[in-house]
Design an enzyme around this catalytic site. Sequence first.
Site, PDB file in Angstrom:
ATOM      1  N   ASP A 183       0.864  -1.175   0.000  1.00 27.30           N
ATOM      2  CA  ASP A 183       0.000   0.000   0.000  1.00 27.30           C
ATOM      3  C   ASP A 183       0.902   1.227   0.000  1.00 27.30           C
ATOM      4  OD1 ASP A 183      -2.425   1.541   0.478  1.00 27.30           O
ATOM      5  OD2 ASP A 183      -3.203  -0.312   1.337  1.00 27.30           O
ATOM      6  N   ASP A 284      -3.031   4.711  -2.279  1.00 31.74           N
ATOM      7  CA  ASP A 284      -4.088   5.241  -1.421  1.00 31.74           C
ATOM      8  C   ASP A 284      -4.568   6.620  -1.892  1.00 31.74           C
ATOM      9  OD1 ASP A 284      -5.400   4.757   1.274  1.00 31.74           O
ATOM     10  OD2 ASP A 284      -4.494   6.706   1.671  1.00 31.74           O
ATOM     11  N   GLU A 342      -6.392   3.914  -5.785  1.00 38.98           N
ATOM     12  CA  GLU A 342      -7.684   4.076  -5.128  1.00 38.98           C
ATOM     13  C   GLU A 342      -8.175   5.465  -5.496  1.00 38.98           C
ATOM     14  OE1 GLU A 342      -9.739   4.164  -0.715  1.00 38.98           O
ATOM     15  OE2 GLU A 342      -7.890   5.228  -1.113  1.00 38.98           O
ATOM     16  N   HIS A 413     -11.090  -3.079   3.296  1.00 40.11           N
ATOM     17  CA  HIS A 413     -11.041  -2.766   4.725  1.00 40.11           C
ATOM     18  C   HIS A 413     -11.817  -1.497   5.074  1.00 40.11           C
ATOM     19  CE1 HIS A 413      -8.188  -0.318   2.687  1.00 40.11           C
ATOM     20  NE2 HIS A 413      -8.067   0.449   3.743  1.00 40.11           N
ATOM     21  N   ASP A 414     -12.421  -0.847   4.085  1.00 41.06           N
ATOM     22  CA  ASP A 414     -13.149   0.404   4.323  1.00 41.06           C
ATOM     23  C   ASP A 414     -14.662   0.253   4.203  1.00 41.06           C
ATOM     24  OD1 ASP A 414     -10.835   1.902   4.692  1.00 41.06           O
ATOM     25  OD2 ASP A 414     -10.649   2.380   2.565  1.00 41.06           O
TER      26      ASP A 414
HETATM   27  C1  NOJ Z   1      -8.135   5.159   2.093  1.00 43.83           C
HETATM   28  C2  NOJ Z   1      -7.819   3.959   2.925  1.00 43.83           C
HETATM   29  O1  NOJ Z   1      -8.299   2.821   2.298  1.00 43.83           O
HETATM   30  C3  NOJ Z   1      -8.436   4.202   4.281  1.00 43.83           C
HETATM   31  O2  NOJ Z   1      -8.417   3.065   5.094  1.00 43.83           O
HETATM   32  C4  NOJ Z   1      -7.750   5.366   4.928  1.00 43.83           C
HETATM   33  O3  NOJ Z   1      -8.407   5.694   6.117  1.00 43.83           O
HETATM   34  C5  NOJ Z   1      -7.742   6.599   4.008  1.00 43.83           C
HETATM   35  N1  NOJ Z   1      -7.468   6.297   2.655  1.00 43.83           N
HETATM   36  C6  NOJ Z   1      -6.701   7.568   4.458  1.00 43.83           C
HETATM   37  O4  NOJ Z   1      -5.430   7.035   4.218  1.00 43.83           O
END
Ligand code: NOJ
Length: 631
Positions: A183, A284, A342, A413-414
Amino acid sequence: MKRNKLNYNSKIKDIYANPIGHDVLYKLLLQLNKSEKLVTNPIIKNLSLKTVVSLTQKSLGTEFFDVLLELLNSEGEYPRTAQKGTKPTWWKEAVFYQIYPRSFMDSDGDGIGDIKGIISKLDYLKELGVDAIWLSPIYDSPNDDNGYDIRDYYDIMSEFGTMEDFERLLAEVHKRGMKLIMDLVVNHTSDEHTWFQEVIKKPESKYKEYYLFQKSKDENPPNNWTSFFSGTAWNYYKELDEWALHLFSKKQMDLNWDNENVRKDIQKMIRWWLTKGVDGFRLDVINYISKREGLPWGNKTVGELMGYYGIENYYYGPNLHKYLREIRAEAFEPFQAFSVGETPGVGMEMSKLLTADYRQELDMVFSFDHLETPGHVRFDDYQYDLNYLKEYLIHWMEHYGDACWMSLFYENHDNPRMISKVNNNPAFREPLAKLLAMIQLTLKGTPFIFQGQEIGSVNKTFQSINDLRDVESINLYKELIEKSSAENAFQKILSGSRDHARTPMQWNNKKNAGFTEGSPWIGTDEDYREWNVEKQLENGDSVLNFYKHLIQLRKEHKALTYGEFEAVNKKKKDRFTYYRKWEKEEFFIECNLSNSTLRRSSKAVGYELILSNYSEPAKELRPYEANLYKV
Ligand code: NOJ
């Protein structure tokens, strides 16, 4: 190709032809539950923006259109359409598996997953058919946002192990013929990173220019931008009498990408990891790195529509393409490294400009438009309609084009677990888990499976806010209880909390689901006695074995990776039927997206049934039934 600047005399059709305009309007239409025809019909498409302004001035305000035009005109190019044929590469053929290290496997009993724990499970992943692993951050971090707040890019988080452990992990992954991507969190660093600490100690430090510091005219923050984790996006530092920007938590400070030294340092760090042998990166929130000059105030209408203020100034910023090309040329390209960005808020046309192979930016993106149905946000309590997923997938399959390649995912994970979003009736858990697998693994694109998805994991039944660990959930809860009852606030948090995806991986029916000998950092779901890896490995009909079977089929048949996609009876509600075709090979997939019984498709008559989520034949298509036929 270049295009002319848009202005108030431009027509709706010109706006729809602009990649950003297209994605914004497309999303707006979805939210309003209106068909695309609304903007393509001859009367509307020839209306000028001027006319639209006069019709909507009261509700949207003229300033909104100024902001819109500026954003649209910031993209001078539009995607090519002509390319025929996809260039084959390993990552188009791979099945990825995302590991959230904190919750995957603990080897030393401290209740926190670690690198040695991951190594102990590599054979399991290989067995499943995984080709590549995406590892959520393992860098040194104070863990305000579980590693997405990096203190040292060149070190490993002590709870997870050492650099030697990491090197062994990488070697073990490669030994098994798999790949590993890390990541890359470079929109921000932790406020404990030495760069940031230097500034606090020495305001004249060159590192001040590494972040986005600003003075304010009064005691308020310099602008109205809000953080994704509640409240203002600014921290005040009395040592400097200045404010610094953080789009995420108060400890995640945004970097100033317009500073060439920042970019150089980041490229150097990327090369350092690639030299170690990692195979690529997941980047990210990478579309947020370029902010509009001067950090202008966020438009009120946009802020109200989106729930966050300022977003139009950075979600597709003026130098995004330039910075991505630079990273590619300076760091990725020499190592042939793979990249998946992302990119929240970015739709299909913008994704084309970020990923088309001739553009030399990213290889793929994660677009999130399919994770909630129109009109809903993650924290709403509602039932997800799979017909929307079907519409979204068909749209991308048919229009993304051969120069681009799509990522296929429902979970990470989000986000809460997909099964729970669609139907949390336990009776449907297994067929639904398998239906989702069928769709994900028979479409065109690269599947990303999130840990636990392969055993049909669902949301956890958290009892109180004290059971939650995530900074986003906790901050939002605090914000909500100021306006509503604690009970209502907790209900809302339960619908969208990221912690649903972060409970320990369920390995067996022993203590803590076999995740740890100690006390887990976040509670284990009670259902682990029934839903765990060990049990499912033993059961030939389990969700896990269904995944395994599908992955195997995908590897054996080119039609399931590179094959052409052809939807059948697109408009038929609750039914998702399509062909995948490659040379002489042809597959037919038939899915019931609802919990009711449907008539079986006449097309399937005579085809050979290869895989189904129901073991007995039946006349009708049962709830969430999913079949794969060889034609
Ligand atoms: C996206 C990530 O997937 C998330 O888990 C994170 O809180 C935010 N970006 C900030 O890095």
